[in-house]
Design an enzyme around this catalytic site. Structure first.
Site, PDB file in Angstrom:
ATOM      1  N   GLU A  16     -27.466 -32.476 -36.558  1.00  0.00           N
ATOM      2  CA  GLU A  16     -26.175 -33.180 -36.421  1.00  0.00           C
ATOM      3  C   GLU A  16     -26.233 -34.200 -35.290  1.00  0.00           C
ATOM      4  O   GLU A  16     -25.290 -34.341 -34.505  1.00  0.00           O
ATOM      5  CB  GLU A  16     -25.039 -32.179 -36.163  1.00  0.00           C
ATOM      6  N   GLU A  32     -23.209 -21.600 -35.383  1.00  0.00           N
ATOM      7  CA  GLU A  32     -22.565 -21.440 -34.071  1.00  0.00           C
ATOM      8  C   GLU A  32     -22.155 -20.003 -33.735  1.00  0.00           C
ATOM      9  O   GLU A  32     -21.050 -19.753 -33.258  1.00  0.00           O
ATOM     10  CB  GLU A  32     -21.345 -22.366 -33.976  1.00  0.00           C
TER      11      GLU A  32
HETATM   12  C1  XIL Z   1     -16.999 -31.615 -37.770  1.00  0.00           C
HETATM   13  C2  XIL Z   1     -16.704 -32.748 -38.742  1.00  0.00           C
HETATM   14  O1  XIL Z   1     -17.531 -33.848 -38.416  1.00  0.00           O
HETATM   15  C3  XIL Z   1     -15.253 -33.145 -38.662  1.00  0.00           C
HETATM   16  O2  XIL Z   1     -14.938 -34.085 -39.690  1.00  0.00           O
HETATM   17  C4  XIL Z   1     -14.362 -31.908 -38.814  1.00  0.00           C
HETATM   18  O3  XIL Z   1     -13.017 -32.275 -38.606  1.00  0.00           O
HETATM   19  C5  XIL Z   1     -14.745 -30.833 -37.832  1.00  0.00           C
HETATM   20  O4  XIL Z   1     -16.124 -30.526 -37.978  1.00  0.00           O
HETATM   21  N1  XIL Z   1     -20.528 -28.658 -35.533  1.00  0.00           N
HETATM   22  C6  XIL Z   1     -20.632 -28.512 -36.894  1.00  0.00           C
HETATM   23  C7  XIL Z   1     -19.957 -29.487 -37.792  1.00  0.00           C
HETATM   24  O5  XIL Z   1     -21.384 -27.653 -37.354  1.00  0.00           O
HETATM   25  O6  XIL Z   1     -19.527 -28.886 -38.986  1.00  0.00           O
HETATM   26  C8  XIL Z   1     -18.799 -30.159 -37.122  1.00  0.00           C
HETATM   27  O7  XIL Z   1     -18.322 -31.174 -37.995  1.00  0.00           O
HETATM   28  C9  XIL Z   1     -19.218 -30.718 -35.782  1.00  0.00           C
HETATM   29  C10 XIL Z   1     -19.696 -29.631 -34.856  1.00  0.00           C
END
Ligand code: XIL
Length: 416
Positions: A314, A207
Site C-alpha cells: 500500500e 492489521e
Molecule cells: C483505506 C481506503 O484507501 C479508503 O478509501 C477507506 O476509506 C479506508 O481504507 N490500510 C488498509 C487499507 O489496509 O484498506 C486502507 O484503505 C488504508 C490503511
C-alpha cells in the site's frame, strides 16, 4: 518472425510518435516511460484502484472524463491491481446470510484486471475495520470493559471495530466463538471461492498487530476478544481450503518501525511453527518523507529472516506536515493528518524518499516480487492532502516519478 523491413517500419513509426510527443508535451521522456516496464526485471508494479476506475463511472469529485484518464493511466503504468475497498467485508458482504453479499463492484474489479492482463490481489478478508456490526453481534453480554457510550450518533450506521479497534466499535451483545468462526469460514469460503484461480493473492488478515511500545503482540480487536488469538490461524486455514493455489498474505503497517516489526516477526514465526499457511508478508508502507534507503533496507533485511516473500502492498509517502510523526501510532491518525500544510520542498523530499526506498526494493528484489501504490494519483488518494503519489490530480508525472524511473536503471543497491 517479423522481417527486418517491418521491424524497421515499426521503429520509424515509434520515432515519429516520439518526435510528436516531443512537440506536444514538455515531458517527452515521461510520456514514454512506464513503471511496469522500468521495473519488469525486478518486480511487478501495481496500484489500488477505486470503484470508479473498476466500473468506468464518474461521480463525486471526479468526472467521467477524469475517470477515463485514470483508467488509461492504470493500463499504461501498472501490471498489478488491488481493490481499494470493494472486497472489504463491509462492501462485499454487508448483510448476514447467503443473499447478503454484493459482488457487483468486486466482479467489475476482477473483470477490469483480467481484460488488461493484470495480476489481481484481494484485499482483505479479516480486519477490525470496515466490518459490519452484524458480524460480531449475538446474544452473549459483552464484558463490562467493552460497554461505553455509542461512538456514532444514533441513526448513523455503525461499523464494527471502527478504525481504532474494539473500543470505538460495536459494543452490543456478542456472537460466541463458534458463531464468529462459522461466519468467518462462510465469508472466506464464499469470497475466495468465487475468485478462485483468478485473484492470485489475498490479504487474509489485516492489521492484527498492536501499536505502541506495550508488550501486547495483538491488537485488542473484536476478533481477538471473541475468538482468541487463533482467529489468525483459522482465517489462513479457511482461505487455503478455498483456494490452495492462492498466495496468502499477512498484511500490516508501520513495519519500518523496529518495535512493530519485532511483533510481526514474533507473530509470523509462531504461525509458521504451527504450520499455518501464511505465504507472504504484506508490508503496507504508508510512510512519510523522512523514510530513507537505510530505513527500508533495514526493515527488509530483518523481515527476510522469515524466509517469506515480502510484498509492498500500500505504498505512499505523506508530504503533509502533520503526517511526519513517528510510525508507532494508529495508521488512520497518521494517514488523515493534514495539519500544517505541506512540508517545505515537498516535491524534492518526496523524490528523495521515493528514490531511497526504491533503491532498497531493488537491492532486495529477490524477496520482493511486487510493489503496490495505494492509489493512482494524488486526487484519488486516501491521503490526498498529503500528495503522496507519483502523479498529480491531472495524472501528470511529478518529479518523484522521474526519480523512481531513474532508480530502475541504476546498478542494484547503490545508494548515493
Ligand atoms: C483505506 C481506503 O484507501 C479508503 O478509501 C477507506 O476509506 C479506508 O481504507 N490500510 C488498509 C487499507 O489496509 O484498506 C486502507 O484503505 C488504508 C490503511
Amino acid at each position: 518472425m517479423k522481417s527486418p523491413n517491418s521491424h524497421h517500419t515499426f521503429r520509424a513509426g515509434l520515432l515519429t510518435a516520439m518526435l510528436l510527443a516531443v512537440a506536444s508535451t514538455a515531458r517527452p521522456a515521461d510520456a514514454t516511460a512506464s513503471l511496469k516496464d522500468a521495473y519488469k526485471d525486478h518486480f511487478m508494479v501495481g496500484t489500488a484502484i477505486n470503484r470508479s476506475i473498476a466500473t468506468g463511472t464518474g461521480g463525486g469529485r471526479r468526472s467521467r472524463e477524469l475517470v477515463e484518464k485514470d483508467m488509461s493511466l492504470v493500463k499504461e503504468q501498472f501490471n498489478q491491481i488491488t481493490a481499494e475497498n470493494d472486497m472489504k467485508w463491509q462492501l462485499i458482504h454487508p448483510r448476514e446470510g447467503a443473499d447478503g453479499y454484493d459482488f457487483v463492484p468486486a466482479d467489475a474489479f476482477v473483470q477490469f484486471g483480467e481484460s488488461h492482463n493484470m495480476y489481481l490481489v484481494g484485499h482483505t478478508l479479516v480486519w477490525h475495520s470496515q466490518t459490519p456490526n452484524w458480524v460480531f453481534a449475538g446474544t452473549n453480554p459483552p464484558p463490562e470493559s467493552a460497554v461505553e457510550p455509542a461512538a456514532n450518533p444514533p441513526g448513523r450506521p455503525r461499523i464494527g471495530g471502527g478504525f481504532g479497534g474494539a473500543r470505538r466499535g460495536y459494543t452490543g451483545p456478542r456472537a460466541s466463538r463458534e458463531e464468529l468462526l462459522e461466519r468467518m469460514r462462510d465469508h472466506i469460503h464464499t469470497v475466495v471461492g468465487r475468485y478462485k484461480g483468478r485473484v492470485k493473492s489475498w490479504d487474509v488478515v489485516n492489521e492484527a498487530l498492536a501499536d505502541g511500545e506495550g508488550t501486547n503482540i495483538l491488537r485488542n480487536s473484536l476478533w481477538l476478544q471473541i475468538i482468541g488469538p487463533d482467529f489468525i490461524a483459522k482465517a489462513f486455514a479457511y482461505a487455503h481450503e478455498a483456494d490452495p493455489d492462492a498466495i496468502l498474505r499477512y498484511n500490516d503497517y508501520g513495519l519500518e518501525n523496529p518495535v512493530k516489526r519485532k511483533k510481526l516477526i514474533t507473530l509470523i514465526q509462531s504461525l509458521k511453527e504451527q504450520g499455518v499457511p501464511v505465504m507472504a508478508i504484506g508490508s503496507q508502507a504508508h510512510v512519510n518523507v523522512a523514510t530513507t534507503f537505510e530505513t527500508m533496507d533495514q526493515a527488509l533485511t530483518e523481515m527476510e529472516i522469515l524466509g517469506l516473500p515480502i510484498h509492498l502492498t500500500e505504498l505512499d509517502i505523506n508530504t503533509a506536515a502533520g503526517g511526519q510523526r513517528g510510525t508507532g501510532a494508529d495508521i488512520t491518525a497518521n494517514g488523515s493528518a493534514t495539519e500544517g500544510g505541506q512540508v517545505t520542498d515537498a516535491d524534492q523530499r518526496l523524490s528523495d524518499a521515493y528514490a531511497g526506498i526504491f533503491r532498497a526494493f531493488v537491492k532486495h528484489r529477490d524477496s520482493v516480487p511486487m510493489v503496490t501504490f495505494w492509489g493512482v494519483n494524488d486526487a484519488v488518494s486516501w491521503r490526498r492532502f498529503g500528495t503522496p503519489l507519483l502523479f498529480d490530480g491531472d495524472n501528470r508525472p511529478k518529479p518523484a516519478f522521474d526519480a523512481v524511473i531513474r532508480v530502475a536503471t541504476e546498478p542494484a543497491g547503490t545508494p548515493d
